[in-house]
Motif scaffolding. Structure first.
Motif, mmCIF file in Angstrom:
data_model
loop_
_atom_site.group_PDB
_atom_site.id
_atom_site.type_symbol
_atom_site.label_atom_id
_atom_site.label_comp_id
_atom_site.label_asym_id
_atom_site.label_seq_id
_atom_site.Cartn_x
_atom_site.Cartn_y
_atom_site.Cartn_z
ATOM 1 N N SER A 1 -10.516 -6.168 -23.804
ATOM 2 C CA SER A 1 -10.620 -7.446 -23.107
ATOM 3 C C SER A 1 -11.064 -7.226 -21.662
ATOM 4 N N ASP A 2 -11.506 -8.324 -21.020
ATOM 5 C CA ASP A 2 -11.916 -8.242 -19.617
ATOM 6 C C ASP A 2 -10.769 -7.771 -18.729
ATOM 7 N N ASP A 3 -9.554 -8.223 -18.999
ATOM 8 C CA ASP A 3 -8.403 -7.826 -18.178
ATOM 9 C C ASP A 3 -8.168 -6.322 -18.253
ATOM 10 N N ILE A 4 -8.260 -5.762 -19.448
ATOM 11 C CA ILE A 4 -8.059 -4.315 -19.615
ATOM 12 C C ILE A 4 -9.148 -3.547 -18.885
ATOM 13 N N ILE A 5 -10.397 -3.978 -19.042
ATOM 14 C CA ILE A 5 -11.512 -3.275 -18.408
ATOM 15 C C ILE A 5 -11.401 -3.343 -16.889
ATOM 16 N N GLN A 6 -11.102 -4.530 -16.366
ATOM 17 C CA GLN A 6 -10.996 -4.681 -14.915
ATOM 18 C C GLN A 6 -9.874 -3.811 -14.359
ATOM 19 N N ASN A 7 -8.793 -3.692 -15.075
ATOM 20 C CA ASN A 7 -7.690 -2.853 -14.635
ATOM 21 C C ASN A 7 -8.087 -1.385 -14.571
ATOM 22 N N LEU A 8 -9.018 -0.978 -15.445
ATOM 23 C CA LEU A 8 -9.413 0.427 -15.519
ATOM 24 C C LEU A 8 -10.577 0.771 -14.591
ATOM 25 N N ILE A 9 -11.564 -0.119 -14.484
ATOM 26 C CA ILE A 9 -12.762 0.242 -13.725
ATOM 27 C C ILE A 9 -13.108 -0.726 -12.610
ATOM 28 N N GLY A 10 -12.279 -1.725 -12.352
ATOM 29 C CA GLY A 10 -12.490 -2.580 -11.196
ATOM 30 C C GLY A 10 -13.700 -3.486 -11.328
ATOM 31 N N ASP A 11 -14.649 -3.365 -10.395
ATOM 32 C CA ASP A 11 -15.801 -4.254 -10.359
ATOM 33 C C ASP A 11 -16.876 -3.736 -11.304
ATOM 34 N N TYR A 12 -17.275 -4.534 -12.261
ATOM 35 C CA TYR A 12 -18.197 -4.109 -13.308
ATOM 36 C C TYR A 12 -18.891 -5.327 -13.897
ATOM 37 N N PHE A 13 -19.885 -5.089 -14.740
ATOM 38 C CA PHE A 13 -20.381 -6.129 -15.627
ATOM 39 C C PHE A 13 -20.709 -5.505 -16.973
ATOM 40 N N ILE A 14 -20.625 -6.310 -18.003
ATOM 41 C CA ILE A 14 -21.071 -5.914 -19.330
ATOM 42 C C ILE A 14 -21.943 -7.032 -19.878
ATOM 43 N N MET A 15 -23.227 -6.743 -20.003
ATOM 44 C CA MET A 15 -24.142 -7.682 -20.657
ATOM 45 C C MET A 15 -24.194 -7.295 -22.128
ATOM 46 N N PHE A 16 -23.661 -8.166 -22.965
ATOM 47 C CA PHE A 16 -23.527 -7.866 -24.387
ATOM 48 C C PHE A 16 -24.085 -9.035 -25.180
ATOM 49 N N ARG A 17 -25.225 -8.792 -25.844
ATOM 50 C CA ARG A 17 -25.885 -9.839 -26.622
ATOM 51 C C ARG A 17 -26.209 -9.317 -28.021
ATOM 52 N N GLN B 1 -35.143 -12.401 -30.556
ATOM 53 C CA GLN B 1 -34.464 -11.190 -30.104
ATOM 54 C C GLN B 1 -34.577 -10.141 -31.207
ATOM 55 N N VAL B 2 -35.037 -8.941 -30.863
ATOM 56 C CA VAL B 2 -35.331 -7.942 -31.885
ATOM 57 C C VAL B 2 -34.217 -6.924 -32.084
ATOM 58 N N ASP B 3 -33.278 -6.830 -31.134
ATOM 59 C CA ASP B 3 -32.243 -5.807 -31.230
ATOM 60 C C ASP B 3 -31.011 -6.291 -30.489
ATOM 61 N N ASP B 4 -29.877 -5.671 -30.790
ATOM 62 C CA ASP B 4 -28.682 -5.916 -29.987
ATOM 63 C C ASP B 4 -28.923 -5.389 -28.576
ATOM 64 N N ILE B 5 -28.346 -6.059 -27.586
ATOM 65 C CA ILE B 5 -28.527 -5.664 -26.186
ATOM 66 C C ILE B 5 -27.168 -5.365 -25.565
ATOM 67 N N LEU B 6 -27.078 -4.215 -24.902
ATOM 68 C CA LEU B 6 -25.859 -3.822 -24.201
ATOM 69 C C LEU B 6 -26.236 -3.108 -22.908
ATOM 70 N N VAL B 7 -25.729 -3.599 -21.785
ATOM 71 C CA VAL B 7 -25.884 -2.940 -20.489
ATOM 72 C C VAL B 7 -24.535 -3.000 -19.776
ATOM 73 N N ILE B 8 -24.046 -1.852 -19.321
ATOM 74 C CA ILE B 8 -22.792 -1.768 -18.577
ATOM 75 C C ILE B 8 -23.097 -1.285 -17.167
ATOM 76 N N GLY B 9 -22.592 -1.992 -16.173
ATOM 77 C CA GLY B 9 -22.717 -1.574 -14.778
ATOM 78 C C GLY B 9 -21.343 -1.394 -14.155
ATOM 79 N N ILE B 10 -21.174 -0.334 -13.379
ATOM 80 C CA ILE B 10 -19.881 -0.035 -12.744
ATOM 81 C C ILE B 10 -20.111 0.295 -11.278
ATOM 82 N N GLU B 11 -19.355 -0.344 -10.400
ATOM 83 C CA GLU B 11 -19.406 -0.045 -8.974
ATOM 84 C C GLU B 11 -18.360 1.033 -8.680
#
Length: 243
Positions: A4-20, A224-234
Motif C-alpha cells: 500500500s501507499d502507506d507502507i511504501i511511504q514509511n519505507l522510502i519517503g518521497d516517491y512516485f509509482i506510475m503503474f498502468r 496501449q501496447v504493454d504494461d507500464i511501470l516507472v518508480i521514482g525515489i528521492e
C-alpha cells in the motif's frame, strides 16, 4: 498483493509509482520490503499481459516473499539467482514446452539508509540515477530471470554510494515501447531519459504527472501496447534525519 501507499511511504519517503496495466490485471509488478536494515525495491516485467502476465506476477511476488522475508536473502544478485531457480523449477514440474518463454525482467535495489549505500542487480532492466544534472545508467545483465541458454551464470552485483540529492528510477520497458506521435513509432529510451532529466527537480508527485501527461499526449488514439511501470525515489527522503 502489492504494498500500500502507506507502507511504501514509511519505507522510502518521497516517491512516485506510475503503474498502468494494459489490461485489468498486469504482468508488471512492484515489490518493496525492509529486512536487516535494508529497504529492498523491485520493479519487474513478466512474460505476457493480462491473466498470463498476472499469473507470473503473483508467482514472482510469492517467491520474493519466500526469498527475502522467509529465507533472509537480501543481496540483489542472490535474490535474482534464487528467483530464477524457483521459476525454472516451477515450470519444469509442469512439463511446459514453452518454459523458455516464461520469466521476467527485473531491477532490484537494496538501500542502506543509514550509510547511503545501494546494491543493484538487474535482469535486462537497468537502474537510472540522476545526480547533479547528469543521468547515470547502471546496466543490467543481458539475461532474464527464467530459463535461458546461459542460465547457470550468476547475476552480477553493483555497489553505489548515494548522495542526498540523487533521484533513483526503476522501470519496465512499457513506457519506452509505447507507440504514438505523428509517425506512430515507439517513444524510445533517449526521449525517456530527457524527460526524466527535465523533470527531476520537481516534487515526485509532479514528476509522475509529467510522465503521465507526456505519454498520454504521445499515445493519443493508439492502443496501449504493454504494461507500464516507472518508480521514482528521492534519496534525501531516505535519510534518517528527514524521517
Amino acid at each position: 498483493v502489492m504494498p500500500s501507499d502507506d507502507i511504501i511511504q514509511n519505507l522510502i519517503g518521497d516517491y512516485f509509482i506510475m503503474f498502468r496495466p494494459r489490461d485489468i490485471v498486469s504482468g508488471d509488478f512492484y515489490w518493496i520490503t525492509q529486512r536487516d536494515g535494508l529497504v529492498i525495491v523491485v520493479a519487474a516485467d513478466c512474460t505476457g499481459h493480462g491473466v498470463p502476465g498476472a499469473f507470473m506476477s503473483m508467482m514472482g511476488i510469492s517467491f520474493l516473499n519466500d526469498i527475502v522475508n522467509v529465507e533472509g536473502i537480501t543481496q540483489p544478485d542472490e535474490i535474482l539467482n534464487n528467483l530464477r531457480q524457483k521459476i525454472k523449477a516451477t515450470f519444469e514440474k509442469t512439463g511446459r514446452d514453452t518454459q523458455r518463454q516464461d520469466g521476467m525482467d527485473v531491477a532490484i535495489c537494496a538501500i542502506d539508509r543509514s550509510q547511503l549505500q545501494l546494491l543493484f542487480a538487474g535482469a535486462y532492466n537497468p537502474l537510472y540515477i540522476i545526480r547533479d544534472g547528469n543521468l547515470i545508467v547502471h546496466k543490467a545483465d543481458k539475461m532474464p530471470v527464467g530459463a535461458y541458454p546461459k542460465d547457470t551464470e550468476p547475476f552480477s552485483l553493483q555497489r553505489v554510494t548515494l548522495k542526498p540529492n540523487d533521484r533513483l528510477y526503476l522501470f519496465s520497458d512499457g513506457y519506452v515501447s509505447q507507440f504514438g506521435g505523428p509517425d506512430g513509432r515507439k517513444f524510445m529510451a533517449k526521449p525517456f531519459k530527457e524527460l526524466l532529466l527535465n523533470t527531476c527537480k520537481l516534487p515526485m508527485a509532479q514528476q509522475q504527472k509529467q510522465l503521465e501527461d507526456t505519454i498520454d499526449l504521445w499515445q493519443a488514439a493508439h492502443d496501449q501496447v504493454d504494461d507500464i511501470l516507472v518508480i521514482g525515489i528521492e534519496v534525501s527522503s531516505l535519510l534518517p534525519a528527514s524521517r
